[in-house]
Design a protein around this motif. Sequence first.
Motif, PDB file in Angstrom:
ATOM      1  N   LEU A 180      -6.227 -61.009  30.913  1.00 53.82           N
ATOM      2  CA  LEU A 180      -5.228 -59.940  30.831  1.00 53.82           C
ATOM      3  C   LEU A 180      -4.844 -59.491  32.242  1.00 53.82           C
ATOM      4  CD1 LEU A 180      -5.781 -60.019  27.819  1.00 53.82           C
ATOM      5  CD2 LEU A 180      -5.714 -57.524  27.793  1.00 53.82           C
TER       6      LEU A 180
ATOM      7  N   VAL B 165      -5.286 -58.763  16.419  1.00 50.21           N
ATOM      8  CA  VAL B 165      -5.872 -58.283  17.690  1.00 50.21           C
ATOM      9  C   VAL B 165      -7.196 -57.560  17.429  1.00 50.21           C
ATOM     10  CG1 VAL B 165      -3.855 -58.149  19.207  1.00 50.21           C
ATOM     11  CG2 VAL B 165      -4.310 -56.280  17.598  1.00 50.21           C
ATOM     12  N   MET B 166      -8.127 -57.702  18.371  1.00 48.34           N
ATOM     13  CA  MET B 166      -9.506 -57.268  18.086  1.00 48.34           C
ATOM     14  C   MET B 166      -9.667 -55.749  17.998  1.00 48.34           C
ATOM     15  SD  MET B 166     -11.522 -57.982  21.605  1.00 48.34           S
ATOM     16  CE  MET B 166     -10.865 -57.482  23.187  1.00 48.34           C
ATOM     17  N   CYS B 167      -8.749 -54.989  18.619  1.00 48.22           N
ATOM     18  CA  CYS B 167      -8.885 -53.526  18.552  1.00 48.22           C
ATOM     19  C   CYS B 167      -8.775 -53.028  17.111  1.00 48.22           C
ATOM     20  CB  CYS B 167      -7.822 -52.862  19.412  1.00 48.22           C
ATOM     21  SG  CYS B 167      -6.191 -53.577  19.168  1.00 48.22           S
TER      22      CYS B 167
ATOM     23  N   CYS C  31     -10.575 -50.712  22.992  1.00 45.89           N
ATOM     24  CA  CYS C  31     -11.124 -52.004  23.414  1.00 45.89           C
ATOM     25  C   CYS C  31     -11.612 -51.889  24.852  1.00 45.89           C
ATOM     26  CB  CYS C  31     -10.063 -53.111  23.313  1.00 45.89           C
ATOM     27  SG  CYS C  31      -8.773 -52.973  24.557  1.00 45.89           S
TER      28      CYS C  31
ATOM     29  N   PHE D 283     -10.609 -53.485  27.397  1.00 43.59           N
ATOM     30  CA  PHE D 283      -9.501 -53.496  28.375  1.00 43.59           C
ATOM     31  C   PHE D 283      -8.945 -52.084  28.554  1.00 43.59           C
ATOM     32  CE2 PHE D 283      -9.275 -57.775  26.334  1.00 43.59           C
ATOM     33  CZ  PHE D 283      -9.738 -58.494  27.425  1.00 43.59           C
ATOM     34  N   ASN D 284      -8.734 -51.405  27.420  1.00 44.57           N
ATOM     35  CA  ASN D 284      -8.248 -50.023  27.511  1.00 44.57           C
ATOM     36  C   ASN D 284      -9.250 -49.165  28.265  1.00 44.57           C
ATOM     37  OD1 ASN D 284      -6.100 -50.888  26.032  1.00 44.57           O
ATOM     38  ND2 ASN D 284      -6.369 -49.474  24.324  1.00 44.57           N
TER      39      ASN D 284
ATOM     40  N   ILE E 219      -3.795 -46.991  17.490  1.00 48.49           N
ATOM     41  CA  ILE E 219      -4.375 -47.681  18.645  1.00 48.49           C
ATOM     42  C   ILE E 219      -3.424 -47.555  19.832  1.00 48.49           C
ATOM     43  CG2 ILE E 219      -5.023 -49.974  19.522  1.00 48.49           C
ATOM     44  CD1 ILE E 219      -5.920 -50.546  16.554  1.00 48.49           C
ATOM     45  N   ARG E 220      -3.988 -47.280  20.983  1.00 45.76           N
ATOM     46  CA  ARG E 220      -3.136 -47.104  22.180  1.00 45.76           C
ATOM     47  C   ARG E 220      -2.847 -48.454  22.825  1.00 45.76           C
ATOM     48  NH1 ARG E 220      -4.794 -42.746  26.208  1.00 45.76           N
ATOM     49  NH2 ARG E 220      -2.644 -43.188  26.834  1.00 45.76           N
TER      50      ARG E 220
ATOM     51  N   HIS F  60      -0.251 -54.675  28.980  1.00 41.97           N
ATOM     52  CA  HIS F  60      -1.352 -55.641  29.112  1.00 41.97           C
ATOM     53  C   HIS F  60      -1.678 -56.292  27.770  1.00 41.97           C
ATOM     54  CE1 HIS F  60      -3.216 -51.983  27.677  1.00 41.97           C
ATOM     55  NE2 HIS F  60      -4.340 -52.608  27.425  1.00 41.97           N
ATOM     56  N   CYS F  61      -1.313 -55.601  26.670  1.00 39.88           N
ATOM     57  CA  CYS F  61      -1.626 -56.107  25.325  1.00 39.88           C
ATOM     58  C   CYS F  61      -0.963 -57.458  25.050  1.00 39.88           C
ATOM     59  CB  CYS F  61      -1.212 -55.103  24.270  1.00 39.88           C
ATOM     60  SG  CYS F  61      -2.109 -53.539  24.387  1.00 39.88           S
TER      61      CYS F  61
ATOM     62  N   CYS G  71      -3.240 -60.321  24.585  1.00 37.66           N
ATOM     63  CA  CYS G  71      -3.990 -60.559  23.333  1.00 37.66           C
ATOM     64  C   CYS G  71      -3.145 -61.265  22.284  1.00 37.66           C
ATOM     65  CB  CYS G  71      -4.474 -59.234  22.754  1.00 37.66           C
ATOM     66  SG  CYS G  71      -5.708 -58.429  23.754  1.00 37.66           S
TER      67      CYS G  71
HETATM   68  S1  SF4 Z   1      -5.547 -54.967  25.025  1.00 43.83           S
HETATM   69 FE1  SF4 Z   1      -4.214 -54.015  23.514  1.00 43.83          FE
HETATM   70  S2  SF4 Z   1      -3.931 -55.510  21.875  1.00 43.83           S
HETATM   71 FE2  SF4 Z   1      -5.679 -56.162  23.138  1.00 43.83          FE
HETATM   72  S3  SF4 Z   1      -7.439 -55.338  22.075  1.00 43.83           S
HETATM   73 FE3  SF4 Z   1      -6.866 -53.835  23.615  1.00 43.83          FE
HETATM   74  S4  SF4 Z   1      -5.450 -52.424  22.623  1.00 43.83           S
HETATM   75 FE4  SF4 Z   1      -5.653 -54.217  21.317  1.00 43.83          FE
END
Ligand code: SF4
Lengths: 111, 348
Positions: B244, B278-280, B295, B297-298, B326-327, B331-332, B335
Amino acid sequence: MDESYYKTGDLKKFGNVREFQEKLGDKFFDYYGEVFEEGALTKREKALIALAVAHAVQCPYCIDAYTTESLETGASEEQMMEAVHVTTAIRGGASLVHGVQMMNKVKDLSI
Amino acid sequence: MKSLKAEASSLADPEEQLKIINHHSAIIEEIPDFADRLSDINLFPLKPTGIDIFQMNVGYMCNMTCKHCHVDAGPGRDEIMTKEIFQYCLDALDGSEIDTVDLTGGAPEMNPHFRWFVKEVSAMGKHVIVRSNLTILTTNKYNGLPVFFKKHGVEVTCSLPFYSKYRTDRQRGKGTYQKSVEALKALNKLGYGKEDTGLMLNLVYNPVGAFLPGDQTEIETQFKKELKRKHNVVFNELYTITNLPISRFLHFLLMSGNLDDYMEKLVQAFNPAAAEGVMCRNTISVGWDGTLYDCDFNQMLEMKISEHTVQHIRDFDEISLNNRDIRINQHCFGCTAGAGSSCGGATT
Ligand code: SF4
Ligand code: SF4
């Protein structure tokens, strides 16, 4: 003025060749897409063949595209360089094998 | 190589990272909003499907400083989960049906409460996954861990960027490949990665540069063939993960002039099926200080979980969390590119 014949950004414009001849362009790209689908050969194997051919035809666009494709399909540096050596061997060999023709001619002309 | 934080780089600041992936150049300005792409396929706002995976980032300390690290981890990072926060996690898990606990970092093994927590949580009957960088398992202090993992049935998911020394060492530092192979051999010796032992050993592959991962099955086949041929090493599954555009990988993209192309690549490869998975949507991420995120990444972007739900693990409330929005941000797109990407690999 940009003095280079080849511009990196032009690779992305490849599809634009349809603009001047749509029907043939479409046929080409359909065919092209299908050629690179997984078949009896894997996508990685096809990418490596394309990389080798790209070096034979010395096309910078193709070298760029199939270096990326080889990396993405999981080829190693070693495999990629071996592919280029295959190109080199065939190109070199194709010249050298004509040495036989030269030798034949020498013998024909000699007493 | 040092962490961005240790170098006092402006890129260590999540706000700066978000600014870059939203506004860095004319090309990036033109990229559609991730939210709009989700709206196009009726996935906005993005909602959870339930919590299957409880992922804990137990600290940003790591024995390595890989070039692509999205955590900006390194030996100098002192953000470490305390026993108190671990206890809150146990309390949350105790009353819950969540089956899988995923431990990540940094190098999660370096947390002083790591062994204690693994014992406690596996005694609860939870399935534990540890995300190991492998090299840590070759150090004197931690080389006893594989036996400990086996004893507690821990699933080991390891990073190995590639089956060649050249590419692995470029990303993770000199000597990494050889140490990783050493650790894999030690795990194999205990039965990890072998058929019928039930001891799961998975590898994580991520591209060593500004390109996307290819087909997971094909890359797994290659890894299996080459690791077996070169080192007689075996493993169970390989997960492909897309890098990412955040933290140190973002730094690399900027420095190498690849950012615009990479962002365009991700966007062009947007796959609605990957967006669904997506895993979130089935994971909750607990930060080292107990703060909750959608997640990992967030978490690194300091994008805390929606303010309309619980913010800290001590207040864990599954029903409320399952109703959150989910925020998301640009960058998403990492995923949702191609076959999708998550901590468990491709999502389609
Ligand atoms: S980066 Fe975005 S799409 Fe990927 S897991 Fe996290 S919130 Fe979900
Ligand atoms: S990628 Fe993993 S091993 Fe490498 S620095 Fe980050 S946390 Fe450590």
